[in-house]
Design a protein around this motif. Structure first.
Motif, short mmCIF file in Angstrom:
data_model
loop_
_atom_site.label_atom_id
_atom_site.label_comp_id
_atom_site.label_asym_id
_atom_site.label_seq_id
_atom_site.Cartn_x
_atom_site.Cartn_y
_atom_site.Cartn_z
N MET A 132 0.84 -1.18 0.00
CA MET A 132 0.00 0.00 0.00
C MET A 132 0.89 1.24 0.00
O MET A 132 1.90 1.30 0.69
CB MET A 132 -0.91 -0.02 1.24
CG MET A 132 -1.83 1.16 1.29
SD MET A 132 -2.80 1.32 2.81
CE MET A 132 -3.63 -0.21 2.89
N ALA A 133 0.51 2.24 -0.76
CA ALA A 133 1.27 3.48 -0.85
C ALA A 133 1.20 4.26 0.46
O ALA A 133 0.27 4.10 1.25
CB ALA A 133 0.73 4.33 -1.99
N ASP A 134 2.20 5.11 0.68
CA ASP A 134 2.24 5.93 1.88
C ASP A 134 1.40 7.19 1.76
O ASP A 134 1.09 7.83 2.75
CB ASP A 134 3.68 6.35 2.19
CG ASP A 134 4.54 5.17 2.58
OD1 ASP A 134 4.00 4.07 2.80
OD2 ASP A 134 5.77 5.35 2.66
N THR A 135 1.08 7.59 0.52
CA THR A 135 0.33 8.81 0.29
C THR A 135 -0.74 8.57 -0.77
O THR A 135 -0.76 7.54 -1.43
CB THR A 135 1.24 9.96 -0.21
OG1 THR A 135 1.81 9.59 -1.46
CG2 THR A 135 2.34 10.27 0.80
N PHE A 136 -1.62 9.54 -0.90
CA PHE A 136 -2.61 9.58 -1.97
C PHE A 136 -2.72 11.03 -2.42
O PHE A 136 -2.28 11.94 -1.72
CB PHE A 136 -3.96 9.01 -1.52
CG PHE A 136 -4.59 9.76 -0.37
CD1 PHE A 136 -5.47 10.80 -0.60
CD2 PHE A 136 -4.29 9.44 0.95
CE1 PHE A 136 -6.04 11.51 0.44
CE2 PHE A 136 -4.85 10.13 2.00
CZ PHE A 136 -5.73 11.17 1.76
N ASP A 137 -3.30 11.24 -3.58
CA ASP A 137 -3.45 12.58 -4.11
C ASP A 137 -4.70 13.24 -3.53
O ASP A 137 -5.77 12.63 -3.52
CB ASP A 137 -3.56 12.56 -5.64
CG ASP A 137 -2.26 12.12 -6.30
OD1 ASP A 137 -1.19 12.42 -5.74
OD2 ASP A 137 -2.32 11.49 -7.36
N PRO B 267 -4.49 6.29 2.57
CA PRO B 267 -4.30 5.62 1.27
C PRO B 267 -4.99 4.26 1.27
O PRO B 267 -5.03 3.55 2.28
CB PRO B 267 -2.78 5.44 1.18
CG PRO B 267 -2.22 6.50 2.07
CD PRO B 267 -3.21 6.66 3.19
N GLY B 268 -5.57 3.90 0.14
CA GLY B 268 -6.25 2.61 0.00
C GLY B 268 -7.68 2.59 0.50
O GLY B 268 -8.30 1.53 0.59
N SER C 284 -3.53 20.70 -4.41
CA SER C 284 -3.36 19.52 -5.24
C SER C 284 -1.97 18.96 -4.98
O SER C 284 -0.98 19.48 -5.50
CB SER C 284 -3.53 19.86 -6.72
OG SER C 284 -3.36 18.69 -7.50
N ARG C 285 -1.91 17.92 -4.12
CA ARG C 285 -0.62 17.31 -3.80
C ARG C 285 -0.82 16.00 -3.07
O ARG C 285 -1.89 15.72 -2.55
CB ARG C 285 0.24 18.26 -3.00
CG ARG C 285 -0.30 18.58 -1.63
CD ARG C 285 0.69 19.49 -0.88
NE ARG C 285 0.23 19.80 0.43
CZ ARG C 285 -0.27 20.97 0.80
NH1 ARG C 285 -0.40 21.93 -0.09
NH2 ARG C 285 -0.64 21.17 2.05
N PRO C 286 0.24 15.20 -3.00
CA PRO C 286 0.16 13.95 -2.24
C PRO C 286 0.16 14.24 -0.74
O PRO C 286 0.89 15.12 -0.28
CB PRO C 286 1.43 13.19 -2.64
CG PRO C 286 2.07 13.96 -3.73
CD PRO C 286 1.49 15.33 -3.75
N VAL C 287 -0.68 13.52 0.00
CA VAL C 287 -0.77 13.68 1.46
C VAL C 287 -0.85 12.30 2.10
O VAL C 287 -1.15 11.31 1.44
CB VAL C 287 -2.01 14.53 1.87
CG1 VAL C 287 -1.94 15.92 1.25
CG2 VAL C 287 -3.30 13.84 1.51
N GLU C 288 -0.58 12.25 3.41
CA GLU C 288 -0.66 10.99 4.14
C GLU C 288 -2.07 10.68 4.61
O GLU C 288 -2.48 9.53 4.67
CB GLU C 288 0.26 11.04 5.37
CG GLU C 288 1.71 11.08 5.05
CD GLU C 288 2.57 11.30 6.28
OE1 GLU C 288 2.03 11.53 7.39
OE2 GLU C 288 3.79 11.24 6.13
N MET C 289 -2.79 11.74 5.01
CA MET C 289 -4.13 11.57 5.56
C MET C 289 -4.89 12.88 5.43
O MET C 289 -4.29 13.95 5.45
CB MET C 289 -4.06 11.17 7.04
CG MET C 289 -5.40 10.99 7.70
SD MET C 289 -5.20 10.54 9.44
CE MET C 289 -6.91 10.52 9.94
N VAL C 290 -6.19 12.77 5.32
CA VAL C 290 -7.04 13.95 5.36
C VAL C 290 -8.26 13.60 6.21
O VAL C 290 -8.76 12.48 6.17
CB VAL C 290 -7.46 14.43 3.94
CG1 VAL C 290 -8.32 13.42 3.24
CG2 VAL C 290 -8.16 15.78 4.00
N GLU D 276 0.70 15.66 6.65
CA GLU D 276 1.87 15.34 5.83
C GLU D 276 3.07 15.27 6.76
O GLU D 276 3.16 16.05 7.71
CB GLU D 276 2.11 16.42 4.77
CG GLU D 276 0.97 16.60 3.80
CD GLU D 276 1.14 17.83 2.94
OE1 GLU D 276 1.54 17.66 1.78
OE2 GLU D 276 0.89 18.94 3.45
N GLY D 277 3.98 14.34 6.49
CA GLY D 277 5.18 14.25 7.31
C GLY D 277 4.89 13.98 8.76
O GLY D 277 5.64 14.41 9.64
N GLY D 278 3.79 13.29 9.05
CA GLY D 278 3.45 12.94 10.42
C GLY D 278 2.84 14.05 11.25
O GLY D 278 2.66 13.91 12.45
#
Length: 136
Positions: free
Chosen positions: A1-6, A37-38, A18-24, A55-57
């Motif tokens: 599983m990827a660490d980020t999603f768009d 992600p996923g 518009s960027r990759p993030v870890e969570m929203v 992002e970045g924890g």
């Protein structure tokens, strides 16, 4: 599983993010909803509230939305916001004015279920904006 999603956040005026993030975390109509992600695909209605980006924890951004929709897929989240403002830009005076306007709109709304529901949703979003402005 990827660490980020768009993540894409779009308001009627422009593309805000518009960027990759870890969570929203989004203010779904049913309650706060964390997306990683996923995530399973879905479309959700949004209520007035704060979108929090991680992002970045750590939390890197928070934006207030007045409502809208979010389309979630395993690799992307697209938020179509009715109106979006960075929480740091919210003012208490503006939020108080929005609550006053929404209360007046509710008082003057036709007595149909649809009109009353829309006016109550607008008032709830304005009150959420006031809460976010107080916390900022």
């Amino acid at each position: 599983m990827a660490d980020t999603f768009d993540l894409e956040l779009v308001s009627p005026e422009r593309l805000l993010l518009s960027r990759p993030v870890e969570m929203v975390t989004i203010p779904a109509a049913e309650g706060e909803m964390g997306v990683l992600p996923g995530h399973a695909p879905m479309i959700v209605a949004l209520r007035g509230g704060v979108i929090r980006v991680r992002e970045g924890g750590r939390e890197t951004e928070s934006l207030f939305v007045m409502g809208g929709f979010a389309e979630i897929t395993p690799a992307r989240v697209t938020v179509l916001a009715d109106e979006a403002t960075p929480v740091a830009s919210l003012s208490r005076a503006m939020a108080t004015q929005r609550v006053t306007e929404a209360e007046a709109a509710l008082a003057g709304a036709p007595q149909t279920p649809e009109a009353q529901d829309q006016a109550q949703a607008r008032l709830a979003a304005a009150r959420a904006m006031a809460d976010a402005a107080q916390a900022a």
